[in-house]
Structures are given as C-alpha cells and as structure tokens.
Write an enzyme that holds these catalytic residues in place. Structure first.
Site, PDB file in Angstrom:
ATOM      1  N   ARG A  42       0.797  -1.225   0.000  1.00  0.00           N
ATOM      2  CA  ARG A  42       0.000   0.000   0.000  1.00  0.00           C
ATOM      3  C   ARG A  42       0.831   1.278   0.000  1.00  0.00           C
ATOM      4  O   ARG A  42       0.595   2.156  -0.818  1.00  0.00           O
ATOM      5  CB  ARG A  42      -0.943   0.000   1.213  1.00  0.00           C
ATOM      6  CG  ARG A  42      -2.031  -1.037   1.140  1.00  0.00           C
ATOM      7  CD  ARG A  42      -2.795  -1.159   2.448  1.00  0.00           C
ATOM      8  NE  ARG A  42      -3.509   0.049   2.794  1.00  0.00           N
ATOM      9  CZ  ARG A  42      -4.225   0.184   3.908  1.00  0.00           C
ATOM     10  NH1 ARG A  42      -4.310  -0.817   4.775  1.00  0.00           N
ATOM     11  NH2 ARG A  42      -4.860   1.314   4.160  1.00  0.00           N
ATOM     12  N   HIS A  88      -7.561  -4.809  -7.413  1.00  0.00           N
ATOM     13  CA  HIS A  88      -7.252  -4.168  -6.143  1.00  0.00           C
ATOM     14  C   HIS A  88      -8.304  -4.515  -5.091  1.00  0.00           C
ATOM     15  O   HIS A  88      -9.448  -4.062  -5.171  1.00  0.00           O
ATOM     16  CB  HIS A  88      -7.196  -2.649  -6.330  1.00  0.00           C
ATOM     17  CG  HIS A  88      -6.498  -1.926  -5.217  1.00  0.00           C
ATOM     18  ND1 HIS A  88      -5.160  -2.102  -4.932  1.00  0.00           N
ATOM     19  CD2 HIS A  88      -6.944  -1.013  -4.322  1.00  0.00           C
ATOM     20  CE1 HIS A  88      -4.827  -1.332  -3.914  1.00  0.00           C
ATOM     21  NE2 HIS A  88      -5.899  -0.667  -3.523  1.00  0.00           N
ATOM     22  N   TYR A 131     -18.975  11.914 -11.587  1.00  0.00           N
ATOM     23  CA  TYR A 131     -19.059  13.181 -12.317  1.00  0.00           C
ATOM     24  C   TYR A 131     -17.828  13.459 -13.180  1.00  0.00           C
ATOM     25  O   TYR A 131     -17.854  14.393 -13.982  1.00  0.00           O
ATOM     26  CB  TYR A 131     -19.252  14.346 -11.343  1.00  0.00           C
ATOM     27  CG  TYR A 131     -20.522  14.260 -10.532  1.00  0.00           C
ATOM     28  CD1 TYR A 131     -21.761  14.240 -11.162  1.00  0.00           C
ATOM     29  CD2 TYR A 131     -20.477  14.207  -9.153  1.00  0.00           C
ATOM     30  CE1 TYR A 131     -22.924  14.167 -10.419  1.00  0.00           C
ATOM     31  CE2 TYR A 131     -21.645  14.129  -8.397  1.00  0.00           C
ATOM     32  CZ  TYR A 131     -22.872  14.099  -9.039  1.00  0.00           C
ATOM     33  OH  TYR A 131     -24.027  14.027  -8.312  1.00  0.00           O
TER      34      TYR A 131
END
Length: 824
Positions: A42, A88, A131
C-alpha cells in the site's frame, strides 16, 4: 425440567478444539502481518517504476481497457470499478483518490492520467467519480509500453483468477520525476519531483559511465523541480539527501513588488511552494495580521484565473518596506515551507533508504533488464517466423508435388508426416503449409516471402547483436530515454538558490520598544552598487566600492553595467526603445558579503523588476541624482546623445530620454564626464574614439547628434566610456562571425587588443578598422571596451575563454571554443 449444570464438562470433540494462545504473541504476530501488508502492498513505491501497487494497477487496467490519449474519456467510476473488481482488493475511495492524484498537474511533475472534469485544486477536493472522466495521459503509454512482450513478470491477482504485472516497464524514471509520499508502519517516504530532461540526462550519463560520482550526477540534476515552480533556497539539505537519502530544503513563493496605485506598493505572488494553495496562504496572512505578528499588510486579493494563472496581490501600507514585509510573510505564512526528503522505496522486495545515485542505479538496472527481455522475446518471434518462411519457400518452389502429397493422403496427420518426410520439413513447418491459403501460391507471394526472409535475417542479426553486447544494449536503452525526453520534457520551473536573501531588519528593535505594531520595517539607507550582468541578472552589493576591481570577474556571469546608489534610493534602467524606467534599489536582491569577487548567482532577472514591452530590452543603468555625470546614449544608426543630469519629469515611473527615428534603437547607455573618451564599435569592424566634450548635453526631447559614420547595412554594436587616465589599462574585445547565421549558433573568432592602439578621431567619422575578417566572416556580432581583464560568457552564464591580447589593431581574430553571449 431439570436445570443444566453450567460447570459440566463439554463433549470431548468440542474440548479438543480449544487452544490456549498468549495474547502478547498473537498481537505481535497480527501487528507484523498488518505492518508487512501496509509496507509492501500500500504505502511504499517500488524503486523501479516509482509506483505503489494501487497506482500500478490503475495504469495497467486503464491500458487493458484501451483508454489511450487518442480515444475518448470514460467515467472515472467505471475505471475504479474495473480496478477494484479485477486487481485491487480495497475500497473504491482509495482507488479514486490515487487516480485523482495522478491526474493533478500541481501534484505530479508529469501527470499519468488525463482527467476531464473537476479533479480538485490545492484548496478544494475533487468531484465524485460519477461526475468526472479519465483516460491515460501520453506519458503513461511509456510506463506500460511493451507489456505484451514478456518484459516483466506477471503475478496472480488477489483471487488468483487473473494476472497483473509485478512492476511496469517504466520507460520514464517515474520515481524521481514525480516523487512519492506515503506513511507505512514504522517508516514513511517523501520524495520531491524532478525535471524529466535533467533526470534522463543523468540516467544516460550513468548508463554510459557506471562509475559516475554523485557530484558529477548533480551537474545534471542540481535539485528538485516542483510542478508549481517557486524557489528552493539553500541547497545543502538537497545535497545531503542526494548523498544519504535524507535531508530537507525550504521552498519559497515567487514574488515581485509592483505599484498597486500611484502611492501604494504591493507584493504579487505568482508561484507558491509545493502543495500550498492560495486560500491557505490568505487565511494564514489574516491570522498573522490579527495576532499582530505581521505588520504592514492592508489587504490580500486572489486574482487567480485560468488565463493568467496564480496571482495573489498583497497590498503594503505606505511607509513600509515591501522587502521587509516579504521576509515577515516568509516567516509567518506558508509562503515559505520546509520539505523533508526521505527516499524510502522497495528494492528487491525490501524497504531501503536510497541516495540519488542508488535510485538511478536501480532504475538503470530495471531498464536494462526490460530491454534485454524484450529483445529476447522479439528474437524468438523473429526466429520462429523465419523458420516458417523458410519452410513455406520450400513448399512454393515445388508446389505441384506438395499438392499431390496432400491430395493423396488419407487425413491431415498422414499429410503432415509425408510432407515432413518428402521435403525434410519439421512439424511446425509442415503444419503451417497445411494451413496455407491458395492465394499465397502466386509468383508475387514468393517475392514477398523472399523479401520478408531477408528482412527477418537482418532483424535477427540486429537483435542478436544487442543480446551479445552489453555496450549495444546500453546504447539502445540510452537512445530510448533520449526519445522520451524529447517528447515529454519541458524547461525547469523551480529556481534554485544557494542561500536565501537577508533577514528583515528591525524585528528585535520592535520587541525592545514594547509598543505593539511599531516594528520598524525599514532598512538603513546605506551606500551600495547596482550591478547588471550580461545575461540580464540584476543585483546590488552591500559595499559602495566597485566590484570590477577584484580581478574583474563575477562568478557565472559578466558585468555589463554598474552604478552607485543607496539601499532606499532609485536607479534608472535605460531600454532599447529610449525609455528610462525608475527602479527601486530596495527591490533588488542584495549579494552576500564576500572577500573575493561577487557572484551574480544571487541576482534575479531584470524582467522581474521592470515591465518591458515585447521586443524591448535593457541596455544600461543610470543614476537619477542631480549631481550625476551626463547620461550618454548611442543608437544603432550611429546617433549619440548626452542628457543633462536631473532632467526628468517629476515622479513618473518612466520617461523618454531620446527621440528615435523609425527603425532605430538604443544600443548602450552610461554616464560620462567631459574628460572621458567615448568609444563606438560598429558591426563593420570599425572603432571610433573621441572626447565626450565634443557632445554637448541636451534635454530629454533632443534627438542627439551624429556620432559615427556608417556604411550600408552597418550598425553600432557597443558604446563605452573610458577615463583618459585609464586608456592604457583598457582593452577592446571584438567577436566576428557571419551575419547569415542565427545568434548563438556559431562560435566565430575573437580578438583582444589594448584600447590605446586605436587613435582618437573626430566625431561623425567612421573611425579605424578594429578586426580583419577571416574566410566566411562578414561582420562583428559582439564588441566591448573597458578595463582589463575582460570576461566572456555564454547564454547560460558559463565562461568562454578569450584569446590572449593581440597588439595588432587590425589583425584577425582567433577561433572561440563556444558562442559568446556577452562580454564584461
């Protein structure tokens, strides 16, 4: 109903599954597993491609989805869903945040994702993934190139259903170019971005010479290059980080002082430190003013827009020193920030702290391995194809018998075996012939196959040479990196300064007075000198003595103008259009005290202090005191004029000092007394020397008088004034070249001659010849006259060696090692 005995012994099969575990050991083991997962999966980037796992998976999945720069954007939510479902095993929020950062031009020096929509700013977060839209940026294609050619190992995804690359091929040195930041368990990484062109140059140097030292590498990578520009002050921490992997540096905003109104000054901020937003700066300024830590600020306006970029205007109270207020801003607001470098990355699966040389070595080894594996893959494919083409040519040469063998066979297996026996083919060749289409049996197809066979032989030899020669392999990697830099590199944005400017003066005095808000912000009006360099830098010294007497040298540059002044006074800048622009000395950065020659590396470009029109440039400095010697100006067409001291229109910021004819321009400006000798040097290689007393001082509106007689196509290059007593110590430098060549492309030839070898002549004459042209030369491209010794510099301020003094007045020059941009 009888009650159950709670102390009864459980059945034997249940009792056997109860295990006693030490809590401390269980916590230790679980914590180590968690720490391992955070470090390796990570938080830390791989030193080879500079990517964390989530970033690598995003780029790989977008490449698999075909989201290339020449195709349309797709919804970010779709990308996030594909990455989360296939590669992932974490939440969509973490994936989207990582993708947003790779699309932000203020976060990365070379963005990898081309975002469409609101991807946030330094002060606001991005819109939701539903968006916004995204696709790969052009640079990302270099990160994922050649993945289908076995260049890296593929590893299973989280559920062993798919595969993903362990590391990307990374034709871009991404870790240094884009930097990295992450907090793991017990360790963290924080790496600043760098300039792609500089990093590639250093990588190529290390490929060519693996033993290159850190100091030599820092000639290519002098320091970080931040996406939003700004200035880095103090490079010791950078050097320490490049050597050890740990260090720190300070970043400052790029500012300039402008006139907001006729009586009010303001500090205009055009670049901020890395990851600092304008709204945060405004908030901190207001807090500091409210807490009475910051004096002299009346208002702050954010005038940033898409067309002009960042513009933060900080208005200064009348009577306050903008330079001193700026130092307070650096101290109390994020206009100056510290960046701690901690180069921690994964190398061979282990977290390591790496210096600059180690980071480059890891990347070079990775690219060498990628190109070697790619070459081996291509060689195997080319060899396989050449083998099939050879068999096909055998079949086409005796196609009738091939058809007879196939038609007389009972099945495909028999036909394959008979073809192998009759024509001495192997199984792949025979199988390829059986799958042959009839249209390939034409005469033209045979010619195509023979041409392909020759091309395959050439290709196989080329690939074999690369695999057999480590030197050739390194050349291929270096050439590919050069192509990447040519396509994606851009100029440096961040200015590097060895040391910051002076501290604000008077802070301690304000505390001693005990009066709130009475901190004096004015610096002493001490004598100083303003210097102008050949490459357009301006600075001021802390001493009143002329700096050119200490060997005549200025490190990294050459002085072309200097005038005495006071720290709170004004000087004038004379431009090529005949304007004189007033410039406050306090706005000019001061050079640090030194026992040797001053260095203009602490100066700034004159364009940051004086607004010049398009095509207009500075030609000299001028004093504004009434007792100054007359200001002498010369134009390209041979006009000369001396302006009376003190002849200026009140408090205007600029005014005209000479009326120019159409197409004429000023080429030099300096102060001269009646006892001085004026020197004019033309592009036709003529020098004219006459007394300054022959030119009567005029007012500002005058056009001047004839100074030098010129031929067709000839213009004046240089104006100098030398005291009569210093003629024997002055020299003339002339640089000849061809007028057809672009400036700075050819070195030409130069000559250095004592000035007293040139006899004095009358004004408005053509003078005497100063240099004889060599073959291919037809004009002087540069000239200078002044105290010995002379110093020549290139366009970047680098020194250029001049020839020894030649006593011949009209002799020819000697070839230069590099083009000369200025002499001083």
């Amino acid at each position: 109903m009888p009650r159950r005995n709670s102390s009864a012994t459980p059945p034997p099969d249940i009792a056997e599954k109860i295990v006693d575990i030490d809590v401390s050991q269980e916590m230790q083991g679980s914590f180590l597993e968690y720490a391992y997962s955070v470090i390796y999966s990570r938080a830390l980037p791989d030193a080879r491609d500079g990517l964390k796992p989530v970033q690598r998976r995003i780029l790989y999945q977008m490449d698999q989805m075909g989201l290339r720069p020449d195709r349309g954007h797709v919804k970010s939510a779709r990308v996030v869903g594909e990455v989360m479902g296939r590669l992932h095993p974490h939440g969509d929020g973490a994936i989207y945040d990582a993708m947003v950062r790779m699309a932000q031009p203020f976060a990365l020096r070379l963005p990898m994702v081309d975002g469409h929509g609101n991807f946030g700013s330094l002060d606001d977060g991005p819109a939701a993934s539903r968006y916004t839209e995204a696709r790969l940026a052009a640079a990302a294609l270099a990160m994922t190139a050649d993945l289908d050619e076995d260049v890296v190992d593929l590893v299973p995804n989280y559920d062993n259903q798919l595969t993903q690359p362990e590391v990307l091929p990374s034709a871009i040195p991404n870790l240094l170019v884009n930097g990295a930041s992450g907090i793991a368990v017990g360790m963290a990484t924080n790496m600043p971005p760098h300039n792609l062109g500089e990093v590639v140059a250093a990588v190529r140097q290390l490929i060519a010479a693996p033993e290159t030292s850190l100091d030599e590498l820092m000639r290519f990578i002098p320091g970080p290059d931040l996406p939003e520009g700004g200035k880095i002050v103090g490079l010791e921490g950078v050097r320490e980080a490049y050597a050890t992997g740990r260090g720190s540096f300070r970043t400052r905003a790029t500012t300039r002082v402008e006139s907001i109104t006729a009586r009010k000054k303001g500090i205009v901020v055009t670049e901020l430190p890395y990851m600092v937003g304008a709204e945060r700066v405004i908030e901190k300024i207001k807090d500091a003013v409210g807490a009475r830590k910051l004096q002299g600020v009346t208002n702050v306006q954010n005038l940033t827009d898409r067309h002009h970029g960042l513009r933060l205007v900080i208005e200064i109270k009348s009577g306050f020193n903008p330079e001193a207020v700026l130092e307070q801003l650096f101290k109390h607001t994020p206009m100056e920030e510290s960046f701690g470098i901690n180069n921690v990355a994964l190398v061979d699966g282990q977290p390591r702290t790496l210096g600059l040389r180690e980071l480059l070595q890891v990347y070079v080894a990775h690219r060498l391995e990628v190109v070697r594996r790619r070459t081996a893959y291509r060689l195997a494919r080319a060899t396989e194809r050449a083998h099939l083409v050879a068999g096909l040519l055998i079949a086409i040469a005796d196609i009738d018998e091939v058809i007879q063998v196939i038609r007389s066979s009972d099945d495909a297996e028999t036909a394959r075996a008979r073809l192998m026996s009759v024509f001495e083919l192997d199984e792949p060749q025979a199988e390829y012939i059986l799958q042959l289409r009839l249209r390939r049996l034409t005469k033209f197809s045979r010619l195509e196959l023979e041409a392909e066979q020759d091309e395959l032989a050439r290709r196989i030899q080329e690939l074999t040479d690369i695999l057999d020669s480590d030197e050739r392999l390194r050349e291929v990697v270096s050439e590919e990196l050069a192509a990447i830099a040519a396509e994606h590199a851009d100029p440096r944005r961040t200015v590097l300064l060895e040391r910051p400017g002076g501290e604000a003066v008077g802070a301690s005095a304000g505390k001693a007075s005990g009066k709130a808000g009475s901190v004096p912000l004015e610096i002493p009006d001490d004598p100083c000198r303003v210097l102008l360099s050949g490459t357009g830098l301006v600075a001021r010294t802390a001493e009143a003595e002329a700096p050119m007497r200490s060997g005549g040298r200025v490190a990294h540059d050459a002085l072309t103008g200097e005038v005495p002044a006071t720290a709170r006074g004004h000087v004038g800048v004379v431009t090529s259009t005949g304007r004189l622009v007033r410039m406050e000395v306090i706005d000019i950065p001061g050079l640090p005290p030194t026992s040797g020659p001053p260095s203009l590396s602490g100066g700034i470009p004159l364009s940051e202090l004086v607004a010049l029109d398009a095509g207009e440039h500075a030609v000299g400095l001028a004093r504004l005191e009434d007792d100054a010697a007359p200001l002498t100006l010369a134009t390209a067409r041979g006009t000369i004029k001396r302006v009376r001291p003190g002849d200026r229109p009140g408090n205007k910021e600029s005014w005209t000092v000479i009326s120019l004819e159409e197409g004429d321009r000023v080429i030099g400006a300096l102060h001269s007394g009646d006892e001085d000798q004026l020197v004019l040097i033309s592009s036709g290689a003529h020098l004219l020397r006459f007394s300054a007393s022959l030119v009567r001082p005029q007012g500002r509106s005058g056009q001047g008088v004839a100074g030098m007689k010129l031929g067709d196509g000839v213009e004046v290059l240089h104006l100098a004034a030398v005291a009569e007593a210093e003629l024997s110590a002055a020299v003339v430098v002339t640089v000849a070249g061809t007028s057809a060549a672009l400036p700075g492309t050819t070195a030409g030839s130069a000559k250095v001659t004592p000035l007293d070898r040139y006899p004095g002549k009358g004004r408005a004459t053509s003078g005497v010849r100063a240099q004889r042209f060599l073959r291919g030369e037809d004009a002087l491209v540069l000239a200078w006259a002044g105290p010995e010794p002379a110093r020549a510099v290139g366009s970047g301020g680098q020194p250029v060696e001049l020839p020894e003094i030649d006593e011949r007045r009209d002799g020819s020059g000697r070839p230069l090692s590099a083009p000369v941009a200025a002499v001083g």
